[in-house]
Design an enzyme around this catalytic site. Sequence first.
Site, mmCIF file in Angstrom:
data_model
loop_
_atom_site.group_PDB
_atom_site.id
_atom_site.type_symbol
_atom_site.label_atom_id
_atom_site.label_comp_id
_atom_site.label_asym_id
_atom_site.label_seq_id
_atom_site.Cartn_x
_atom_site.Cartn_y
_atom_site.Cartn_z
ATOM 1 N N HIS A 37 0.944 -1.208 0.123
ATOM 2 C CA HIS A 37 -0.168 -0.176 0.019
ATOM 3 C C HIS A 37 0.930 1.164 -0.151
ATOM 4 O O HIS A 37 2.226 1.138 -0.036
ATOM 5 C CB HIS A 37 -0.957 -0.035 1.147
ATOM 6 C CG HIS A 37 -0.401 -0.399 2.461
ATOM 7 N ND1 HIS A 37 0.807 0.443 3.072
ATOM 8 C CD2 HIS A 37 -0.437 -1.365 3.401
ATOM 9 C CE1 HIS A 37 1.005 0.039 4.194
ATOM 10 N NE2 HIS A 37 0.460 -1.254 4.353
ATOM 11 N N HIS A 40 4.135 1.259 2.135
ATOM 12 C CA HIS A 40 5.239 0.747 1.736
ATOM 13 C C HIS A 40 5.784 1.561 0.468
ATOM 14 O O HIS A 40 7.170 1.708 0.256
ATOM 15 C CB HIS A 40 5.119 -0.500 1.096
ATOM 16 C CG HIS A 40 4.389 -1.617 2.147
ATOM 17 N ND1 HIS A 40 2.885 -2.104 1.910
ATOM 18 C CD2 HIS A 40 4.917 -2.447 2.865
ATOM 19 C CE1 HIS A 40 2.989 -2.885 2.801
ATOM 20 N NE2 HIS A 40 3.735 -3.361 3.470
ATOM 21 N N GLN A 156 9.002 -2.965 16.437
ATOM 22 C CA GLN A 156 9.725 -3.935 15.396
ATOM 23 C C GLN A 156 10.928 -2.818 15.126
ATOM 24 O O GLN A 156 12.130 -3.369 15.175
ATOM 25 C CB GLN A 156 9.012 -4.200 14.393
ATOM 26 C CG GLN A 156 9.752 -4.424 13.053
ATOM 27 C CD GLN A 156 8.932 -5.084 11.831
ATOM 28 O OE1 GLN A 156 8.333 -6.167 11.806
ATOM 29 N NE2 GLN A 156 8.726 -4.223 10.811
ATOM 30 N N SER A 189 -1.686 -3.740 5.643
ATOM 31 C CA SER A 189 -2.059 -4.797 4.832
ATOM 32 C C SER A 189 -3.199 -5.277 5.372
ATOM 33 O O SER A 189 -4.021 -6.099 4.318
ATOM 34 C CB SER A 189 -1.076 -5.767 4.508
ATOM 35 O OG SER A 189 0.088 -5.213 4.048
HETATM 36 P P1 AMP Z 1 4.988 -5.335 6.457
HETATM 37 O O1 AMP Z 1 4.560 -5.696 4.950
HETATM 38 O O2 AMP Z 1 3.455 -4.802 7.122
HETATM 39 O O3 AMP Z 1 5.716 -6.345 7.006
HETATM 40 O O4 AMP Z 1 5.550 -4.056 6.516
HETATM 41 C C1 AMP Z 1 6.929 -3.732 5.672
HETATM 42 C C2 AMP Z 1 7.405 -2.391 6.051
HETATM 43 O O5 AMP Z 1 6.554 -1.439 5.690
HETATM 44 C C3 AMP Z 1 7.593 -2.364 7.620
HETATM 45 O O6 AMP Z 1 8.889 -1.616 7.952
HETATM 46 C C4 AMP Z 1 6.259 -1.502 7.928
HETATM 47 O O7 AMP Z 1 6.639 -0.758 9.367
HETATM 48 C C5 AMP Z 1 6.272 -0.587 6.858
HETATM 49 N N1 AMP Z 1 4.925 -0.082 6.826
HETATM 50 C C6 AMP Z 1 3.603 -0.845 7.215
HETATM 51 N N2 AMP Z 1 2.547 -0.076 6.945
HETATM 52 C C7 AMP Z 1 2.980 1.227 6.999
HETATM 53 C C8 AMP Z 1 2.247 2.655 6.836
HETATM 54 N N3 AMP Z 1 1.324 2.669 7.120
HETATM 55 N N4 AMP Z 1 3.399 3.743 6.885
HETATM 56 C C9 AMP Z 1 4.858 3.459 6.597
HETATM 57 N N5 AMP Z 1 5.281 2.420 6.651
HETATM 58 C C10 AMP Z 1 4.588 1.113 6.915
#
Ligand code: AMP
Length: 284
Positions: A37, A40, A156, A189
């Site tokens: 989204h 990312h 994290q 997600s």
């Molecule tokens: P994920 O795919 O959920 O494991 O997230 C991958 C990376 O994207 C991680 O570093 C998350 O913290 C970051 N991320 C997820 N959601 C957001 C958001 N709304 N804004 C900024 N970064 C995000």
Amino acid sequence: MSRPPIIDNPQAMRDLIIALQRQGKQVGLIPTMGALHAGHVSLVRKSNAECQATIVTIFVNPTQFAPHEDFQKYPRTLESDIAALSTQRVDAIFVPQNADMYPPGYSTYIEPPRVSQPLEGAFRPGHFRGVATVVLKLFNICPADVAYFGAKDYQQTLVVKKMVTDLNLPIRISVEPTMREADGLAMSSRNRYLSPEQRLQALTLSHSLQLAADLVAGGERNGAAILERMQALFDAAGITDIDYIALADPDSLAPVEEIQGPVVALIAARVGTTRLIDNRVLTP
Ligand code: AMP
């Protein structure tokens, strides 16, 4: 922009990054689990602003899900992920196979730092062990110069930064702001699971963080009083399945009772069956 090459072979991925670096390029890495989204994509933009090459990884990491969690039903949307990344400059997308990451007999895991223990660590036992393990593996396969993480997953980022320091890993960690929908909902997600009604209920997370920020800005220094006001918003919205609403030290995540400096407010709650997290740093 064009469709980035997809690489699934770890050695090929490593060779490409080393070749880019030999050309004098700084390489930025964005580890993700896909279902991409705008949050990312903001990390990709930041990498492109700072680095001359950007690599995105997409891997739904089984070791960070507990047996009862949503690993099987976690959204897998590779074609639309590739389309989203095709709008940016991305040098390659690393999409490893499970069998290459965790071949039969795989048995090595990272013991995550102490900051992994409260909050998510208490409610998702083993989660950060899996996160730290896969992040270290990705850093080894993808020896980038900088890795970009979102503040959305606040704990994290602390776990990863501490692991990088403690293990002398030769990579810089950059933490970027949480991207939100226009109404304040943190992009995730998992938001796609929310019904229209739940989507409205989910706003309680960002609303209660805003309330906490307003209370602190207005001079409230009593942690319990702030948590009570936040909890009342969840009660009013009918959200009862709350893992935690907490105020913590921004570095150690130790609970904060009396606000004397910056503090982070963190929330994890289920709206329907969808577990959402959000956080905000509050500064008096
Ligand atoms: P994920 O795919 O959920 O494991 O997230 C991958 C990376 O994207 C991680 O570093 C998350 O913290 C970051 N991320 C997820 N959601 C957001 C958001 N709304 N804004 C900024 N970064 C995000």
